[in-house]
Design an enzyme around this catalytic site. Structure first.
Site, mmCIF file in Angstrom:
data_model
loop_
_atom_site.group_PDB
_atom_site.id
_atom_site.type_symbol
_atom_site.label_atom_id
_atom_site.label_comp_id
_atom_site.label_asym_id
_atom_site.label_seq_id
_atom_site.Cartn_x
_atom_site.Cartn_y
_atom_site.Cartn_z
ATOM 1 N N ASP A 1 0.841 -1.327 -0.095
ATOM 2 C CA ASP A 1 0.100 0.026 -0.030
ATOM 3 C C ASP A 1 0.680 1.421 -0.050
ATOM 4 O O ASP A 1 0.263 2.245 -0.188
ATOM 5 C CB ASP A 1 -0.877 0.039 1.137
ATOM 6 C CG ASP A 1 -2.153 -0.648 1.024
ATOM 7 O OD1 ASP A 1 -2.747 -0.711 -0.001
ATOM 8 O OD2 ASP A 1 -2.729 -1.178 1.970
HETATM 9 C C1 BGC Z 1 0.305 1.215 6.193
HETATM 10 C C2 BGC Z 1 0.078 0.147 5.421
HETATM 11 C C3 BGC Z 1 -1.486 -0.043 5.348
HETATM 12 C C4 BGC Z 1 -2.081 1.289 4.677
HETATM 13 C C5 BGC Z 1 -3.546 1.214 4.504
HETATM 14 C C6 BGC Z 1 -0.148 2.374 5.598
HETATM 15 O O1 BGC Z 1 -0.159 3.604 6.541
HETATM 16 O O2 BGC Z 1 1.624 1.475 6.431
HETATM 17 O O3 BGC Z 1 0.652 -0.898 5.821
HETATM 18 O O4 BGC Z 1 -1.636 -1.162 4.238
HETATM 19 O O5 BGC Z 1 -1.527 2.354 5.488
HETATM 20 O O6 BGC Z 1 -3.956 1.641 5.741
HETATM 21 C C1 NOJ Z 2 -1.723 -3.526 5.571
HETATM 22 C C2 NOJ Z 2 -2.685 -3.594 4.692
HETATM 23 O O1 NOJ Z 2 -3.863 -4.220 5.375
HETATM 24 C C3 NOJ Z 2 -2.698 -4.663 3.288
HETATM 25 O O2 NOJ Z 2 -3.491 -4.535 2.688
HETATM 26 C C4 NOJ Z 2 -1.363 -4.295 2.491
HETATM 27 O O3 NOJ Z 2 -0.904 -5.323 1.780
HETATM 28 C C5 NOJ Z 2 -0.050 -4.252 3.641
HETATM 29 N N1 NOJ Z 2 -0.262 -3.261 4.611
HETATM 30 C C6 NOJ Z 2 1.279 -3.800 2.898
HETATM 31 O O4 NOJ Z 2 1.190 -2.404 2.688
#
Ligand code: BGC
Ligand code: NOJ
Length: 814
Positions: free
Chosen positions: A487
């Site tokens: 993400d």
């Molecule tokens: C986090 C990710 C997460 C994303 C969506 C980001 O701040 O680092 O791990 O998937 O937010 O909420």
């Molecule tokens: C947490 C999110 O819930 C997931 O969808 C994502 O793949 C990982 N972070 C990596 O960014």
């Protein structure tokens, strides 16, 4: 250093001191009513949706941490001294404190001033309520004259509103009190037909429903005025902060035990029967009173607790293993499976790190979570798949998240995460392999929940696949969109405004930035889809899918290989991400794990080379880091990944979710020693001994462990709700232990450490119990099977003919 121990026989983790490095939590409830409970009774409850139907209030980011919860106070009415047996909120110097986190229940207790007390908290199956059963024993040689006070603060339902719109909320709180039961009915007078209640099994001396009356002005839960004084004031909340508090007196002779039940529940009335009398504004309680009466009865509570234990035993019985490694056994048999059920129930919505307000159920997350729970609750997995597919858009793309209560896509986050649609194929394939229920593919499912748009689920999968083919970039790789699995790799975002959300801000309509990860996912999903099509007799489609997959594999080999490892992406300028040409972020874990897992490079040495590069550049004693070298500054063209300080989260943290991809990849290249070694490095139970460093619960995975660039290398964060649970479960059971559902039957093909002499397992698969015994004769991974004493061709054992409920499989590893 440890803060407790595993009680494997009872399937509990027993915490023996209350001041754990962080609150160590558990979940109550597994259907509609849920609670989060910390080891000191902190936490909150909700009905179905942590945001929209919050039953009790919680203040996040509290300092000190973890205040607000299901607090019980005991007071010695002779001396006036009072304390909480759960340590918080009074934090007395307790003796013999223990918190037993079990499967769906938590028991917290201690001894203080000769009085032993513990509370069992749980949610009975099929009920929308939680039970707090308090047991008090007098260990003094004299009689004890005690008061018990219960307390809970009600949330005014919408947790977001409750925390933000308090100018309104300060005026709307309403309660009723009848026969010692407290009914929280805020907004019931208008559009709600639900209320909460808090009841008690004993005659009460008094109650409070206004927070300030109970705790006192400028005080907190640690020293409530009413408890100090020994008397509640029968306050009735009008606005402000409604709470529930009961006062019960106990007189205990030496060695005498007495018990009290408190019930906190949620109830809905039929719209036409909201009020009683009908013309009044008084809550109709006739519908809820039988439920309250039932659970204020000790025999009923015993029976409900026993049911709950049996329920969990039944779920866990699906897969039980006995290997030479205690940490593998404990996680597979108990905690990892249990955590998979939590991610099934919560996705990423409500934990001590997720507020329950922001995120509903994630599309990619929930589909991946299926890998960890489908074997335990196949019927609910089916329902989940259909719900998810109904949020798919006509383009084949998907809403990134949806709210569990409404089941509607979340517009704030929207769509265009270009990996999302493929996870539906992965999830459905896992479901089919586990259950053999092909009828799901014919279920009519709408797009974007629009009535009239229904098409068979199978067509949804076709659109998922096509989505990528319609979005290829300059190198023939999939366009990344807002982001892929990572993400934080926001190649189209270019955000330079402080505080702007990387997740929701408007992105460039990028036609250049491409993802090698999505290419690998496409290959994996495409193979699954081709196999599904073949089994549905769609021969021409099979050819089309396989041809597209083969093309993509070639593209990855030509455009996605960096010499010693797989590239990660191309940015919006067409420059490589995750290449030795980059100054930072030269190698990423995701594509090494996922390309090999998808079978890319297995026949040309690339897979082996990628695994060596992971071992050399990314593996640490605490797990495998996401990328190296960490980004030392913010890169506008990379986005959130470079916003984190080096070593945290996606910027070179050990992002545990993707470690299992490498474990699986290692099994693909036949390296059982390394696969299990990587598994052990992040296994929470194996890390229990370093709890002071790890800090999170030793019984569940955390999303992240700080990477080697962080000053806190080895410290875990964001426990419980993470795809790590499902992927580790999947990696260890299906690839390392090699007990793997396939479309044809159960495949048994372990790739375990050379030092293991063997292991045993029982696996319930499509109604048949497989009793599996593996014995190692040589050092390799060659497998020879005997089924019910007869030599068996190949490694797949189909679920036997009807009637045969058990089968014995002897496996020899050579
Ligand atoms: C986090 C990710 C997460 C994303 C969506 C980001 O701040 O680092 O791990 O998937 O937010 O909420
Ligand atoms: C947490 C999110 O819930 C997931 O969808 C994502 O793949 C990982 N972070 C990596 O960014």
């Amino acid at each position: 250093m440890k803060f407790g121990y595993f009680d494997d026989a009872n399937r509990e983790y027993v915490i023996t001191r209350p001041d754990t490095p962080l609150p160590w939590i558990n979940y109550l409830g597994c259907q509609a009513y849920f609670g989060i409970i910390s080891n000191t009774a902190g936490g909150y409850s909700f009905y179905r949706d942590a945001r929209l139907r919050r039953v009790s209030r919680y203040r996040y980011n509290n300092v000190p941490y973890d205040l607000g919860g299901r607090y019980i106070y005991l007071r010695d009415d002779v001396t006036g001294e009072f304390w909480s047996p759960s340590w918080q909120p009074t934090r007395n110097d307790l003796e013999g404190y223990t918190c037993r986190h079990g499967l769906g229940y938590t028991i917290i207790g201690s001894r203080y001033s000769g009085i032993e007390a513990h509370s069992t908290y749980f949610v009975p199956l099929d009920e929308d309520l939680e039970i707090w059963r308090l047991t008090v024993t007098n260990r003094r040689s004299q009689p004890a004259y005690l008061s018990v006070y219960s307390s809970i603060e009600f949330c005014l339902w919408d947790a977001n509103d409750d925390a933000t719109n308090f100018q309104r909320n300060f005026s709307i709180g309403e309660v009723e009190v009848e026969d010692g039961a407290i009914y929280h009915k805020t907004e019931y007078r208008e559009r709600r037909n639900h209320f909460a209640y808090f009841a008690c099994s004993r005659k009460t001396e008094g109650f409070d429903t206004q927070r300030e009356a109970f705790v006192g002005p400028y005080r907190g839960w640690e020293k409530p005025l009413a408890v100090e004084r020994g008397k509640l004031s029968n306050s009735v909340a009008h606005g402000w902060a409604p709470i529930g508090a009961h006062h019960v007196k106990l007189e205990l002779g030496p060695e005498e035990t007495q018990e009290v039940i408190f019930l906190l529940g949620y109830h809905e009335n039929p719209q036409a029967q909201k009020f009683d009398p009908p013309a009044s504004q008084t809550v109709n309680k006739k519908t809820v009173k039988p439920v309250i009466a039932k659970y204020l009865n000790f025999a009923e509570v015993d029976a409900a607790f026993e049911n709950l234990r049996q329920y969990w035993d039944g779920l866990l019985a699906v897969c039980q293993v006995e290997t030479p490694d205690v940490h593998t056994n404990r996680m597979v048999n108990i905690w990892n499976a249990y955590q998979c059920m939590a991610t099934f129930n919560m996705s990423r919505s409500a934990s001590f790190y997720e507020s329950g307000i922001g995120r509903g159920l994630g599309f990619r997350d929930s589909n991946q979570d299926l890998l960890g729970f489908v074997q335990m609750v196949p019927a609910r997995a089916r329902e989940r798949i259909l719900d998810l597919a109904a949020t798919q858009l006509p383009s084949g793309g998907a809403y990134h998240q949806y709210q569990p209560l409404t089941k509607r896509g979340n517009n704030d986050v929207g769509s265009n995460f270009n990996d999302d649609p493929h996870w539906l194929i992965v999830g459905v394939a896992a479901y089919l392999k586990e259950t053999g229920d092909w009828s799901i593919l014919d279920e009519p499912v709408p797009y974007d929940n629009a009535p009239g748009s229904e098409q068979p689920l199978y067509e949804h999968l076709q659109r998922s696949f096509q989505y990528t083919l319609d979005r290829l970039g300059p190198h023939g790789l999939p366009l990344i969109g807002r982001a892929d699995w990572n993400d934080c790799l926001n190649l189209n975002c270019f955000s330079d405004t402080p505080g702007q959300s990387f997740q929701t801000t408007t992105n460039k309509e990028g036609k250049v930035a491409e993802s090698v990860f999505i290419a690998a996912l496409f290959v994996l999903a495409g193979r699954e889809l081709a196999e599904i099509a073949r089994r549905r007799g769609r021969t021409d489609e099979v050819q089309r899918y396989l041809a597209a997959v083969a093309r993509m594999e070639d593209t990855v080999r030509e455009q996605g290989w960096d010499g010693e490892w797989f590239l990660r992406a191309y940015d919006d300028f067409g420059r490589k991400v995750g290449s030795k040409e980059c100054a930072e972020g030269k190698i990423f874990i995701e594509t090494q794990g996922f390309c090999v897992l998808a079978g890319i490079g297995l026949d040309d040495g690339r897979a082996q080379a990628a695994m060596e590069s992971v071992a050399k550049h990314l593996a640490t004693e605490h797990g495998i880091i996401l990328q190296q070298p960490a980004y030392s500054k913010y890169y506008l063209e990379l986005g959130e990944i470079s916003s984190y300080p080096p070593g945290y989260k996606e910027n070179a943290g050990i992002f545990c979710h993707n470690n299992p991809w490498v474990m699986i990849a290692e099994t693909q290249v036949g390296n059982g020693d390394r696969a299990h070694d990587y598994y052990a490095r992040i296994n929470p139970s194996a890390r229990e001994a370093i709890s002071e460093l790890h800090r999170c619960e030793p019984y569940v995975y955390a999303q992240m462990i700080a990477g080697r660039d962080a000053p806190t290398h080895g410290e875990a964060k964001n426990s419980w709700l993470t795809g790590t649970a499902a992927w580790n479960y999947y990696a260890v059971t299906q690839w390392i232990l090699g007990i793997r559902p396939t479309f044809e039957g159960l495949e048994i093909r372990p790739v375990v450490p050379k030092s293991w002499r063997g292991f045993k397992a029982t696996r319930l698969f499509r109604g048949v119990t497989y009793n599996i015994a593996v014995t190692r004769e040589g050092e390799g991974n060659q497998v020879a099977l005997e089924v019910d004493g007869e030599p068996w061709e190949g490694t797949v054992v189909p679920a036997p003919v009807k009637g045969q409920r058990e089968v014995t499989v002897e496996v020899t590893l050579k």
